[in-house]
Motif scaffolding. Structure first.
Motif, PDB file in Angstrom:
ATOM      1  N   SER A   1       7.890  -3.191   1.541  1.00  0.00           N
ATOM      2  CA  SER A   1       8.562  -3.554   2.795  1.00  0.00           C
ATOM      3  C   SER A   1       8.481  -2.450   3.848  1.00  0.00           C
ATOM      4  N   LEU A   2       8.130  -1.238   3.444  1.00  0.00           N
ATOM      5  CA  LEU A   2       8.055  -0.126   4.404  1.00  0.00           C
ATOM      6  C   LEU A   2       6.824  -0.209   5.298  1.00  0.00           C
ATOM      7  N   LYS A   3       5.840  -0.984   4.849  1.00  0.00           N
ATOM      8  CA  LYS A   3       4.610  -1.180   5.634  1.00  0.00           C
ATOM      9  C   LYS A   3       3.939   0.146   6.005  1.00  0.00           C
ATOM     10  N   SER A   4       3.912   1.076   5.052  1.00  0.00           N
ATOM     11  CA  SER A   4       3.264   2.367   5.264  1.00  0.00           C
ATOM     12  C   SER A   4       1.893   2.372   4.598  1.00  0.00           C
ATOM     13  N   VAL A   5       0.960   3.092   5.186  1.00  0.00           N
ATOM     14  CA  VAL A   5      -0.364   3.217   4.561  1.00  0.00           C
ATOM     15  C   VAL A   5      -0.343   4.274   3.460  1.00  0.00           C
ATOM     16  N   PHE A   6       0.722   5.059   3.421  1.00  0.00           N
ATOM     17  CA  PHE A   6       0.781   6.177   2.480  1.00  0.00           C
ATOM     18  C   PHE A   6       1.467   5.783   1.172  1.00  0.00           C
ATOM     19  N   LEU A   7       0.974   6.344   0.077  1.00  0.00           N
ATOM     20  CA  LEU A   7       1.603   6.108  -1.218  1.00  0.00           C
ATOM     21  C   LEU A   7       2.985   6.748  -1.272  1.00  0.00           C
ATOM     22  N   PHE A   8       3.133   7.903  -0.593  1.00  0.00           N
ATOM     23  CA  PHE A   8       4.408   8.620  -0.550  1.00  0.00           C
ATOM     24  C   PHE A   8       4.888   8.701   0.906  1.00  0.00           C
ATOM     25  N   PRO A   9       5.491   7.613   1.417  1.00  0.00           N
ATOM     26  CA  PRO A   9       5.941   7.612   2.815  1.00  0.00           C
ATOM     27  C   PRO A   9       7.085   8.594   3.030  1.00  0.00           C
ATOM     28  N   GLY A  10       7.169   9.109   4.256  1.00  0.00           N
ATOM     29  CA  GLY A  10       8.282   9.975   4.615  1.00  0.00           C
ATOM     30  C   GLY A  10       9.435   9.166   5.181  1.00  0.00           C
TER      31      GLY A  10
ATOM     32  N   ASN B   1       9.983   8.622   8.225  1.00  0.00           N
ATOM     33  CA  ASN B   1       9.254   7.722   9.116  1.00  0.00           C
ATOM     34  C   ASN B   1       8.052   7.208   8.326  1.00  0.00           C
ATOM     35  N   PRO B   2       8.018   5.921   7.981  1.00  0.00           N
ATOM     36  CA  PRO B   2       6.943   5.397   7.126  1.00  0.00           C
ATOM     37  C   PRO B   2       5.543   5.557   7.715  1.00  0.00           C
ATOM     38  N   GLN B   3       5.476   5.868   9.019  1.00  0.00           N
ATOM     39  CA  GLN B   3       4.160   6.086   9.619  1.00  0.00           C
ATOM     40  C   GLN B   3       3.572   7.434   9.202  1.00  0.00           C
ATOM     41  N   ASN B   4       4.404   8.296   8.665  1.00  0.00           N
ATOM     42  CA  ASN B   4       3.961   9.617   8.183  1.00  0.00           C
ATOM     43  C   ASN B   4       4.187   9.711   6.680  1.00  0.00           C
ATOM     44  N   HIS B   5       3.447  10.613   6.043  1.00  0.00           N
ATOM     45  CA  HIS B   5       3.679  10.800   4.604  1.00  0.00           C
ATOM     46  C   HIS B   5       4.828  11.764   4.357  1.00  0.00           C
ATOM     47  N   LEU B   6       5.315  11.773   3.150  1.00  0.00           N
ATOM     48  CA  LEU B   6       6.372  12.682   2.730  1.00  0.00           C
ATOM     49  C   LEU B   6       5.959  14.124   3.025  1.00  0.00           C
ATOM     50  N   THR B   7       6.896  14.931   3.511  1.00  0.00           N
ATOM     51  CA  THR B   7       6.582  16.321   3.815  1.00  0.00           C
ATOM     52  C   THR B   7       6.634  17.181   2.551  1.00  0.00           C
ATOM     53  N   ARG B   8       6.034  18.350   2.638  1.00  0.00           N
ATOM     54  CA  ARG B   8       6.073  19.289   1.514  1.00  0.00           C
ATOM     55  C   ARG B   8       7.518  19.676   1.200  1.00  0.00           C
ATOM     56  N   GLN B   9       8.308  19.875   2.258  1.00  0.00           N
ATOM     57  CA  GLN B   9       9.707  20.263   2.055  1.00  0.00           C
ATOM     58  C   GLN B   9      10.481  19.137   1.363  1.00  0.00           C
TER      59      GLN B   9
END
Length: 297
Positions: free
Chosen positions: A198-207, A209-217
């Motif tokens: 449902s997040l509609k993100s292209v990333f396997l690990f969404p941040g 903001n689902p348009q960005n990936h999860l940050t290192r922090q």
């Protein structure tokens, strides 16, 4: 002139080598420091001599910069002046034959196989359900592939498929490599994909903001939670420690160095050979602990 030549070089790094944003920033910072040093002495960057370069590194030593910093700066200047020679802006390279400072040999830190298994088990029992899914998928992939953290977090959903147990990764310098991943890693990733549909993100690990990936922090916070749940000191755990654990355990179970080099994405096999020293140190400890003539006895 100094600024123009640096900008010219940085543009080449992006256009021809496809360097990452972090690498670009590191080159930019190192060259700015060198430029500031030259400007304070009324020197032009395209006219410095070998002696000027030596004096710059003597200055870094007086400023208390570490050998590691000096090595990185010298590598940067070698590439910069090599570029100027290649572009016929200079006829000689003032860094040619300069010796890099030596670093004491430090062996990578890694976890035991049991500690890794404890982590993987603990990742399923975080208080937050979705964080558990993220932790499980990330740790399974990290430990079965030896990815760098930047490579892991930037994974796209379409890179993980039920029928495909191979990841196509673009690492440092945009070098491509194909890496097998375990069935457990694929299964955990697919569960996460389904949960996050449902997040509609292209990333396997969404941040956030689902348009960005999860940050290192953000990932470090999850790793901290898993370490506590596994009764492991969080100070001993990092994505790089898991990468080292993957390599060390693979070598201990019979993997050859060339295969390990390919999976880790090392440009030079000498980087991979550090793991043979780990095995040597392990054998030394076994002899010291168990040999009947050992001085420890």
């Amino acid at each position: 002139m100094n600024r123009d030549l640096i900008d010219f070089f940085l543009e080449m790094l992006v256009a021809e080598r496809g360097v990452t944003a972090n690498t670009y920033q590191a080159y930019q910072t190192d060259l700015k420091d060198f430029m500031d040093y030259l400007q304070a002495r009324d020197l032009e960057i395209d006219r410095v001599s070998k002696r000027d370069i030596h004096q710059y590194f003597e200055f870094l030593g007086r400023e208390g910069k570490t050998a590691r910093t000096a090595i990185r700066r010298l590598s940067c200047l070698r590439q910069f002046y090599g570029f100027l020679v290649q572009e016929n802006i200079r006829s000689d390279d003032p860094t040619y034959l300069m010796q890099s400072p030596s670093l004491p040999q430090s062996l990578p830190k890694y976890l035991s196989e049991q500690e890794v298994f404890n982590l993987l088990s603990a990742s399923e029992f975080l208080d937050d359900y979705r964080r558990s899914l993220v932790a499980k998928a990330a740790l399974e992939i990290l430990y079965s592939s030896g990815l760098r953290i930047s490579e892991l977090l930037s994974l796209r959903k379409d890179q993980i498929q039920q029928a495909t147990k191979i990841l196509r990764i673009y690492g440092k310098g945009r070098r491509e490599r194909l890496i097998p991943v375990s069935d457990a890693a694929v299964k955990a990733a697919l569960v996460l994909k389904k949960n996050d549909a449902s997040l509609k993100s292209v990333f396997l690990f969404p941040g956030r903001n689902p348009q960005n990936h999860l940050t290192r922090q953000g990932f470090d916070k999850i790793l901290f939670e898993v370490a506590l749940k596994a009764n492991l000191d969080p100070c001993r755990l990092s994505p790089h420690v898991l990468r080292h654990s993957f390599a060390s355990h693979m070598l201990a179970h019979g993997a050859d160095l060339r295969s390990l080099q390919m999976m880790l994405g090392h440009a030079d096999i000498s980087t991979t050979q550090i793991y043979t020293h780990l095995q040597t140190e392990h054998l030394k400890k076994i002899v010291q602990d168990f040999h009947p003539l050992s001085m420890k006895k």
